[in-house]
Design an enzyme around this catalytic site. Structure first.
Site, PDB file in Angstrom:
ATOM      1  N   ARG A 148       0.824  -1.223   0.000  1.00  0.00           N
ATOM      2  CA  ARG A 148       0.000   0.000   0.000  1.00  0.00           C
ATOM      3  C   ARG A 148       0.855   1.269   0.000  1.00  0.00           C
ATOM      4  O   ARG A 148       0.497   2.276   0.611  1.00  0.00           O
ATOM      5  CB  ARG A 148      -0.946   0.029   1.203  1.00  0.00           C
ATOM      6  CG  ARG A 148      -1.878  -1.135   1.316  1.00  0.00           C
ATOM      7  CD  ARG A 148      -2.902  -1.190   0.197  1.00  0.00           C
ATOM      8  NE  ARG A 148      -3.900  -2.213   0.478  1.00  0.00           N
ATOM      9  CZ  ARG A 148      -3.778  -3.497   0.155  1.00  0.00           C
ATOM     10  NH1 ARG A 148      -2.686  -3.901  -0.484  1.00  0.00           N
ATOM     11  NH2 ARG A 148      -4.718  -4.369   0.446  1.00  0.00           N
ATOM     12  N   SER A 226     -11.083   0.698   2.678  1.00  0.00           N
ATOM     13  CA  SER A 226     -10.352   0.221   3.860  1.00  0.00           C
ATOM     14  C   SER A 226      -9.634   1.392   4.527  1.00  0.00           C
ATOM     15  O   SER A 226      -8.813   2.060   3.894  1.00  0.00           O
ATOM     16  CB  SER A 226      -9.349  -0.854   3.461  1.00  0.00           C
ATOM     17  OG  SER A 226     -10.001  -1.974   2.922  1.00  0.00           O
ATOM     18  N   GLU A 328      -4.667   3.818   6.056  1.00  0.00           N
ATOM     19  CA  GLU A 328      -4.513   3.755   4.604  1.00  0.00           C
ATOM     20  C   GLU A 328      -5.082   5.019   3.988  1.00  0.00           C
ATOM     21  O   GLU A 328      -4.627   5.471   2.944  1.00  0.00           O
ATOM     22  CB  GLU A 328      -5.220   2.520   4.051  1.00  0.00           C
ATOM     23  CG  GLU A 328      -4.934   2.257   2.601  1.00  0.00           C
ATOM     24  CD  GLU A 328      -5.456   0.911   2.126  1.00  0.00           C
ATOM     25  OE1 GLU A 328      -5.744   0.792   0.925  1.00  0.00           O
ATOM     26  OE2 GLU A 328      -5.545  -0.015   2.944  1.00  0.00           O
TER      27      GLU A 328
END
Length: 332
Positions: A148, A226, A328
């Site tokens: 990520r 998310s 995130e």
């Protein structure tokens, strides 16, 4: 223009559908600074009115090239690219189906799901350099891709604006089934014999169904997908989490060994076991079907509600499991 549906404003908005328009914009000294590019407005929490210029890219087009390469405009909706590949019988992004956002953001965030990260498919990234408004093509191996993460989120954040991505795809079947019960879901959907004659469209349909069953539709319930990254912990730390789970009767701890002595523990599991599913702060709440997602439950949540809820979740996970959850979602 943000999937969290935060009611904020920017001082200036520039939309462009051609690289030259973006080059003109970054060279225009009259535009309020800073410049901040957005795609579909996912993976962001706009915390207040933005004092500078939002650059919204709308560069479209999917062009099949030689040697298994496909050039895709940064403004193409990511899932539309996944759908196009499946319709062409091309393997690669099918496990990433139905992730919100646009292609340009996928290369910045290094999106991932069900055993696949987009960096595995990227050959190079085309950008405009805001320092001198020139167009550059950066090989994937120079982008610093990690879980990520990429250099576009750090030292390149204010420098390069993605205009297109060149992906590597395959006509040869390369199914990824052994993550997140995808194999079982394919068999349930298409039958046992399906494993022997899979198509990218079959996996795309299965993954899309899984995601729809677990995640809110941003058109109906504001969210940024998310909210937290799945943490990587040492084997010793994982053992201590197991002991806590055994002590408190939490059941087995799901985990994935990622090499170098590290173990990935699902953040959703920890958030759920700390009792956060369905709980809220102000107008924000943890989604009842997927605790990794924070939603604008009331439709009029303030950014402060989301930030306070996220901080409370992080504090409780740290207290119980000794894990520092990383966001995130980017705060802007």
């Amino acid at each position: 223009m943000n999937t969290f549906k935060m009611n904020v404003k920017c001082r200036c908005l520039v939309e462009y559908d051609h690289v030259d328009e973006l080059r003109e914009a970054v060279s225009d000294p009259s535009l309020p600074r800073p410049l901040f590019p957005i795609g579909g407005g996912s993976n962001l929490l706009l915390t207040k009115d933005f004092p500078g210029t939002i650059l919204h890219g709308a560069i479209k087009g999917i062009v099949r090239q030689d040697s298994g390469r496909v050039h895709v405009g940064a403004g193409v909706v990511w899932d539309e690219f996944c759908e196009w590949c499946a319709s062409e019988g091309l393997w690669g992004p099918e496990n990433l189906s139905y992730i919100p956002g646009e292609v340009g953001a996928s290369a910045v965030q290094n999106i991932g799901a069900y055993g696949r990260e987009v960096c595995e498919l990227i050959s190079s990234v085309e950008c405009v350099d805001t320092h001198d408004a020139v167009v550059v093509r950066i090989p994937a191996e120079e982008c610093g891709y990690a879980y990520r993460d990429s250099r576009f989120k750090h030292e390149w954040k204010w420098r390069y604006i993605v205009t297109g991505v060149i992906f590597k795809v395959s006509e040869t079947p390369v199914p990824i089934l052994d993550y997140g019960h995808v194999r079982e879901a394919v068999i349930e959907r298409f039958g046992q014999d399906a494993i022997d004659h899979l198509s990218p469209g079959m996996i795309r349909e299965t993954v899309t169904s899984i995601r729809k069953s677990k995640l809110p539709e941003v058109s109906e319930l504001g969210s940024a997908g998310s909210f937290f990254r799945n943490p990587y912990v040492t084997a010793e730390h994982y053992a201590s989490i197991q002991q806590i789970a055994l002590r408190d009767g939490l059941g087995p701890v799901p985990h994935f060994e990622v090499g170098e002595g590290l173990v990935k523990v699902p953040a959703a599991w920890m958030i759920d076991k700390c009792g956060w599913k369905g709980r809220g702060h102000g107008g924000a709440a943890v989604y009842e079907k997927q605790p990794l997602v924070i939603v604008n439950g009331s439709g009029n949540a303030a950014p402060e509600d989301v930030m306070a809820l996220a901080a409370e979740i992080q504090s409780s996970i740290k207290e119980k499991f000794g894990v520092d959850l990383e966001r995130e979602v980017e705060y802007v």
